[in-house]
Design a protein around this motif. Structure first.
Motif, PDB file in Angstrom:
ATOM      1  N   UNK A 194       0.797  -1.230   0.000  1.00  0.00           N
ATOM      2  CA  UNK A 194       0.000   0.000   0.000  1.00  0.00           C
ATOM      3  C   UNK A 194       0.829   1.280   0.000  1.00  0.00           C
ATOM      4  N   UNK A 195       2.040   1.244   0.550  1.00  0.00           N
ATOM      5  CA  UNK A 195       2.856   2.454   0.627  1.00  0.00           C
ATOM      6  C   UNK A 195       3.848   2.563  -0.524  1.00  0.00           C
ATOM      7  N   UNK A 196       3.735   1.693  -1.523  1.00  0.00           N
ATOM      8  CA  UNK A 196       4.649   1.720  -2.664  1.00  0.00           C
ATOM      9  C   UNK A 196       3.942   2.259  -3.898  1.00  0.00           C
ATOM     10  N   UNK A 197       4.723   2.730  -4.856  1.00  0.00           N
ATOM     11  CA  UNK A 197       4.186   3.203  -6.123  1.00  0.00           C
ATOM     12  C   UNK A 197       3.951   2.024  -7.063  1.00  0.00           C
ATOM     13  N   UNK A 198       2.917   2.097  -7.923  1.00  0.00           N
ATOM     14  CA  UNK A 198       2.780   1.081  -8.969  1.00  0.00           C
ATOM     15  C   UNK A 198       3.847   1.277 -10.033  1.00  0.00           C
ATOM     16  N   UNK A 199       3.994   0.292 -10.882  1.00  0.00           N
ATOM     17  CA  UNK A 199       4.886   0.412 -12.038  1.00  0.00           C
ATOM     18  C   UNK A 199       4.025   0.657 -13.269  1.00  0.00           C
ATOM     19  N   UNK A 200       4.539   1.483 -14.188  1.00  0.00           N
ATOM     20  CA  UNK A 200       3.739   1.807 -15.368  1.00  0.00           C
ATOM     21  C   UNK A 200       4.619   2.333 -16.494  1.00  0.00           C
ATOM     22  N   UNK A 201       4.082   2.247 -17.691  1.00  0.00           N
ATOM     23  CA  UNK A 201       4.707   2.819 -18.883  1.00  0.00           C
ATOM     24  C   UNK A 201       3.666   3.704 -19.540  1.00  0.00           C
ATOM     25  N   UNK A 202       4.024   4.958 -19.763  1.00  0.00           N
ATOM     26  CA  UNK A 202       3.087   5.958 -20.255  1.00  0.00           C
ATOM     27  C   UNK A 202       3.671   6.640 -21.491  1.00  0.00           C
ATOM     28  N   UNK A 203       2.878   6.731 -22.549  1.00  0.00           N
ATOM     29  CA  UNK A 203       3.237   7.553 -23.705  1.00  0.00           C
ATOM     30  C   UNK A 203       2.538   8.891 -23.566  1.00  0.00           C
ATOM     31  N   UNK A 204       3.297   9.979 -23.627  1.00  0.00           N
ATOM     32  CA  UNK A 204       2.730  11.306 -23.416  1.00  0.00           C
ATOM     33  C   UNK A 204       3.064  12.222 -24.589  1.00  0.00           C
ATOM     34  N   UNK A 205       2.138  13.141 -24.861  1.00  0.00           N
ATOM     35  CA  UNK A 205       2.353  14.206 -25.837  1.00  0.00           C
ATOM     36  C   UNK A 205       2.347  15.525 -25.078  1.00  0.00           C
ATOM     37  N   UNK A 206       3.444  16.269 -25.178  1.00  0.00           N
ATOM     38  CA  UNK A 206       3.626  17.477 -24.369  1.00  0.00           C
ATOM     39  C   UNK A 206       3.915  18.663 -25.276  1.00  0.00           C
ATOM     40  N   UNK A 207       3.225  19.779 -24.999  1.00  0.00           N
ATOM     41  CA  UNK A 207       3.496  21.041 -25.688  1.00  0.00           C
ATOM     42  C   UNK A 207       4.394  21.876 -24.789  1.00  0.00           C
ATOM     43  N   UNK A 208       5.604  22.229 -25.237  1.00  0.00           N
ATOM     44  CA  UNK A 208       6.516  23.012 -24.399  1.00  0.00           C
ATOM     45  C   UNK A 208       5.965  24.403 -24.101  1.00  0.00           C
ATOM     46  N   UNK A 209       6.416  24.966 -23.004  1.00  0.00           N
ATOM     47  CA  UNK A 209       5.952  26.281 -22.613  1.00  0.00           C
ATOM     48  C   UNK A 209       6.457  27.400 -23.489  1.00  0.00           C
ATOM     49  N   UNK A 210       7.507  27.133 -24.286  1.00  0.00           N
ATOM     50  CA  UNK A 210       8.077  28.187 -25.126  1.00  0.00           C
ATOM     51  C   UNK A 210       7.417  28.269 -26.496  1.00  0.00           C
ATOM     52  N   UNK A 211       6.363  27.486 -26.706  1.00  0.00           N
ATOM     53  CA  UNK A 211       5.651  27.534 -27.978  1.00  0.00           C
ATOM     54  C   UNK A 211       6.222  26.632 -29.050  1.00  0.00           C
ATOM     55  N   UNK A 212       7.238  25.858 -28.740  1.00  0.00           N
ATOM     56  CA  UNK A 212       7.808  24.924 -29.714  1.00  0.00           C
ATOM     57  C   UNK A 212       6.799  23.812 -30.016  1.00  0.00           C
ATOM     58  N   UNK A 213       7.113  23.029 -31.052  1.00  0.00           N
ATOM     59  CA  UNK A 213       6.208  21.963 -31.472  1.00  0.00           C
ATOM     60  C   UNK A 213       6.079  20.910 -30.377  1.00  0.00           C
ATOM     61  N   UNK A 214       4.899  20.319 -30.234  1.00  0.00           N
ATOM     62  CA  UNK A 214       4.713  19.252 -29.249  1.00  0.00           C
ATOM     63  C   UNK A 214       5.640  18.077 -29.526  1.00  0.00           C
ATOM     64  N   UNK A 215       5.979  17.362 -28.480  1.00  0.00           N
ATOM     65  CA  UNK A 215       6.836  16.195 -28.614  1.00  0.00           C
ATOM     66  C   UNK A 215       6.163  15.004 -27.944  1.00  0.00           C
ATOM     67  N   UNK A 216       6.509  13.803 -28.410  1.00  0.00           N
ATOM     68  CA  UNK A 216       5.981  12.556 -27.856  1.00  0.00           C
ATOM     69  C   UNK A 216       7.133  11.800 -27.210  1.00  0.00           C
ATOM     70  N   UNK A 217       6.921  11.335 -25.999  1.00  0.00           N
ATOM     71  CA  UNK A 217       7.951  10.552 -25.328  1.00  0.00           C
ATOM     72  C   UNK A 217       7.285   9.496 -24.450  1.00  0.00           C
TER      73      UNK A 217
END
Length: 256
Positions: A221-244
């Motif tokens: 209960x006090x541990x984190x689960x394990x996971x793999x996540x694909x995310x699409x993020x838009x940078x704060x400087x207005x650059x093109x979104x990236x996927x990681x």
């Protein structure tokens, strides 16, 4: 009592909002928790869908403090279903975004076989987000119940109990907006995800989308689960979104 005090008292007394999203409808732009109602839909128009009772139970039990979105793969009122491919696409997107997939399977092989529900259960039983409900008389449930026990999925024998299990899983929820809605609570609440996301959000980055590719529940209960996540993020400087890809295992996060 002042008008401001009356307004505050009225707001405090108002029930937390529950927003129902029917098939083909757009979901709200933000929510604190989201539940998908999965299970067989009666084909006989004279037999009411179990989902109306589930929605009523969710409305009665949800205490907030924020918005609960409830996804129903049925049209609103007397509306019609969309084309089959669109129906499936909507269902898959909605389930991917939800914090809990609540299965209610009152299986009767001659009346309500629920064969598609078996496939959906197979896809979601080990997601960390499933709740399995079925009345004691439901037929051919042994295989599903076996894997519910194996993966520590909550099991309920009445619909109100299943609703209660779903709401216990989400607790008070957590506000997520836009692409954040695609990060389920089981990942959102983990220390490793917040350690990655908090500084980026503070820097003005926006999470546009996310997808859980793999999940394994925490060993304690006090541990984190394990996971793999694909995310699409838009940078704060207005650059093109990236996927990681983000990988969290044994409490350690890693950018891939």
């Amino acid at each position: 009592m002042s008008s401001e005090s009356l307004a505050a008292e009225s707001l405090a007394a108002a029930p937390a909002p529950v927003e129902v999203v029917h098939v083909s409808q757009e979901p709200p732009g933000s929510w604190d928790a989201a539940v998908y109602l999965c299970g067989p839909t009666p084909t006989d128009p004279e037999e009411p869908s179990w989902r109306s009772s589930a929605v009523a139970a969710l409305r009665a039990a949800w205490a907030g403090p924020g918005r609960l979105a409830v996804f129903l793969p049925e049209p609103e009122g007397s509306g019609s279903y969309p084309p089959y491919a669109e129906q499936i696409a909507w269902e898959e997107t909605a389930m991917r975004r939800c914090d809990v997939v609540l299965f209610w399977i009152p299986r009767s092989m001659d009346r309500l076989p629920g064969l598609v529900s078996n496939i959906k259960w197979g896809a979601w039983h080990d997601s960390g987000r499933a709740v399995l409900g079925a009345p004691p008389e439901a037929e051919r449930m042994a295989y599903l119940l076996h894997f519910a026990e194996t993966f520590a999925v909550p099991v309920a024998r009445t619909l109100p109990e299943a609703v209660g299990a779903a709401l216990r899983a989400v607790g008070g929820g957590a506000r997520r907006t836009g692409g954040e809605r695609a990060v389920p609570l089981v990942v959102w609440r983990s220390e490793s995800f917040q350690s990655w996301y908090a500084p980026r959000r503070a820097a003005g980055c926006r999470l546009l989308d996310a997808r859980v590719e793999w999940y394994e529940r925490a060993a304690s209960p006090d541990a984190d689960p394990a996971w793999l996540l694909t995310v699409t993020v838009a940078p704060g400087d207005g650059a093109a979104p990236s996927v990681c890809c983000l990988l969290s295992a044994q409490g350690q996060g890693m950018l891939m």
